[in-house]
Design a protein around this motif. Structure first.
Motif, PDB file in Angstrom:
ATOM      1  N   GLN A 134     -12.107  -0.307  18.736  1.00 59.24           N
ATOM      2  CA  GLN A 134     -11.448   0.574  19.710  1.00 59.24           C
ATOM      3  C   GLN A 134     -11.436   2.029  19.242  1.00 59.24           C
ATOM      4  O   GLN A 134     -10.835   2.888  19.864  1.00 59.24           O
ATOM      5  N   THR A 135     -12.076   2.298  18.102  1.00 56.08           N
ATOM      6  CA  THR A 135     -12.067   3.634  17.503  1.00 56.08           C
ATOM      7  C   THR A 135     -13.491   4.163  17.443  1.00 56.08           C
ATOM      8  O   THR A 135     -14.438   3.404  17.228  1.00 56.08           O
ATOM      9  N   ASN A 136     -13.666   5.475  17.622  1.00 52.77           N
ATOM     10  CA  ASN A 136     -15.015   6.036  17.581  1.00 52.77           C
ATOM     11  C   ASN A 136     -15.203   6.985  16.403  1.00 52.77           C
ATOM     12  O   ASN A 136     -14.248   7.321  15.689  1.00 52.77           O
ATOM     13  N   ASP A 137     -16.445   7.419  16.220  1.00 52.92           N
ATOM     14  CA  ASP A 137     -16.803   8.260  15.081  1.00 52.92           C
ATOM     15  C   ASP A 137     -16.018   9.569  15.049  1.00 52.92           C
ATOM     16  O   ASP A 137     -15.675  10.072  13.979  1.00 52.92           O
ATOM     17  N   GLY A 192     -25.197  12.611  10.289  1.00 48.48           N
ATOM     18  CA  GLY A 192     -25.737  11.451  10.978  1.00 48.48           C
ATOM     19  C   GLY A 192     -25.446  10.121  10.322  1.00 48.48           C
ATOM     20  O   GLY A 192     -25.837   9.066  10.839  1.00 48.48           O
ATOM     21  N   VAL A 193     -24.751  10.133   9.170  1.00 47.02           N
ATOM     22  CA  VAL A 193     -24.493   8.876   8.453  1.00 47.02           C
ATOM     23  C   VAL A 193     -22.996   8.652   8.229  1.00 47.02           C
ATOM     24  O   VAL A 193     -22.410   7.690   8.723  1.00 47.02           O
ATOM     25  N   GLY A 194     -22.381   9.545   7.451  1.00 48.94           N
ATOM     26  CA  GLY A 194     -20.972   9.353   7.131  1.00 48.94           C
ATOM     27  C   GLY A 194     -20.482  10.382   6.127  1.00 48.94           C
ATOM     28  O   GLY A 194     -20.738  11.578   6.288  1.00 48.94           O
ATOM     29  N   TYR A 195     -19.872   9.912   5.068  1.00 48.59           N
ATOM     30  CA  TYR A 195     -19.284  10.819   4.072  1.00 48.59           C
ATOM     31  C   TYR A 195     -19.536  10.294   2.655  1.00 48.59           C
ATOM     32  O   TYR A 195     -19.796   9.110   2.435  1.00 48.59           O
ATOM     33  N   LYS A 196     -19.425  11.247   1.721  1.00 48.19           N
ATOM     34  CA  LYS A 196     -19.623  10.904   0.303  1.00 48.19           C
ATOM     35  C   LYS A 196     -18.571  11.640  -0.514  1.00 48.19           C
ATOM     36  O   LYS A 196     -18.280  12.805  -0.266  1.00 48.19           O
TER      37      LYS A 196
END
Length: 225
Positions: free
Chosen positions: A189-192, A218-222
């Motif tokens: 129920q949650t989006n990017d 385009g991927v995420g986090y580090k």
């Protein structure tokens, strides 16, 4: 991989057998028909979660909870009350004794397993050692973050985001993985964009993290130490 151990303390034989048959698919299950036996099992067999009925013979579940939470050997074992007594006062009283959750009977089995998973996750977090990154200290057991010895007030979501990234320092963590770990049962129920909003709030609240939490387009986090 070792399966989580669940202790069921329930005097109603049919309920006890039902819970055991359903839970043994994914867990090691121990059962006790009263709290005296259950407390002995808790002290000596080290379950990961205890399912505790409130209305028990010999010793009530409420008294058993007080004893378990007052014992050094068992105080950190999550307890989920299962009870036909489900008023607000009943639930408040049970939680006030130190129980970690309270599920009124009759309950949906899927809801019970979801609550068990939540307690197992939290129990796992509580065993994690504190992490130090420069002047930043992240303590998963206490859910406390300090910078230069000063506590930082984070929301639960902000803390979980930081914990997930810090525990995988040096790795790229995808948005899908973050959603699964932080939002868990609500992930679908949650989006990017929600993740990005919380990351921005975290960086704003703790500017020190700006150079440690890196966006990977385009991927995420580090998290870089």
């Amino acid at each position: 991989m070792e399966r989580p151990r669940i202790l069921i303390i329930e005097d109603h034989a049919d309920t006890r057998r039902f819970l055991e048959s359903m839970l043994k698919k994914d867990h090691e299950v121990i059962t006790a028909e009263n709290a005296v036996i259950g407390i002995d099992y808790a002290r000596n067999q080290h379950p990961d979660v205890i399912l505790l009925d409130v209305m028990l013979p010999i010793l009530s579940g409420l008294d058993a909870c007080s004893l378990l939470k007052g014992d050094e050997k068992t105080r950190n074992i999550p307890i989920i009350f299962l009870s036909a007594k489900g008023t607000v006062n009943d639930i408040s009283h049970g939680l006030g004794l130190g129980a970690d959750d309270y599920l009124p009977k009759p309950f949906d089995f899927k809801e019970l397993t979801a609550r068990i998973r939540a307690r197992l996750r939290r129990s796992g977090e509580n065993r994690m050692a504190p992490m130090q990154v420069g002047d930043l200290n992240i303590n998963p057991a206490e859910r406390v973050v300090t910078l230069g010895g000063k506590a930082i007030a984070l929301t639960n979501t902000e803390f979980d985001l930081l914990r997930v990234l810090a525990t995988r320092a040096g790795q790229v963590v995808s948005r899908a993985e973050i959603l699964k770990d932080v939002w868990r049962d609500e992930a679908t129920q949650t989006n990017d964009r929600t993740i990005d909003v919380h990351i921005r709030a975290l960086r704003k609240k703790v500017p020190y993290l700006t150079r440690h939490i890196i966006s990977i387009y385009g991927v995420g986090y580090k998290f870089e130490k």
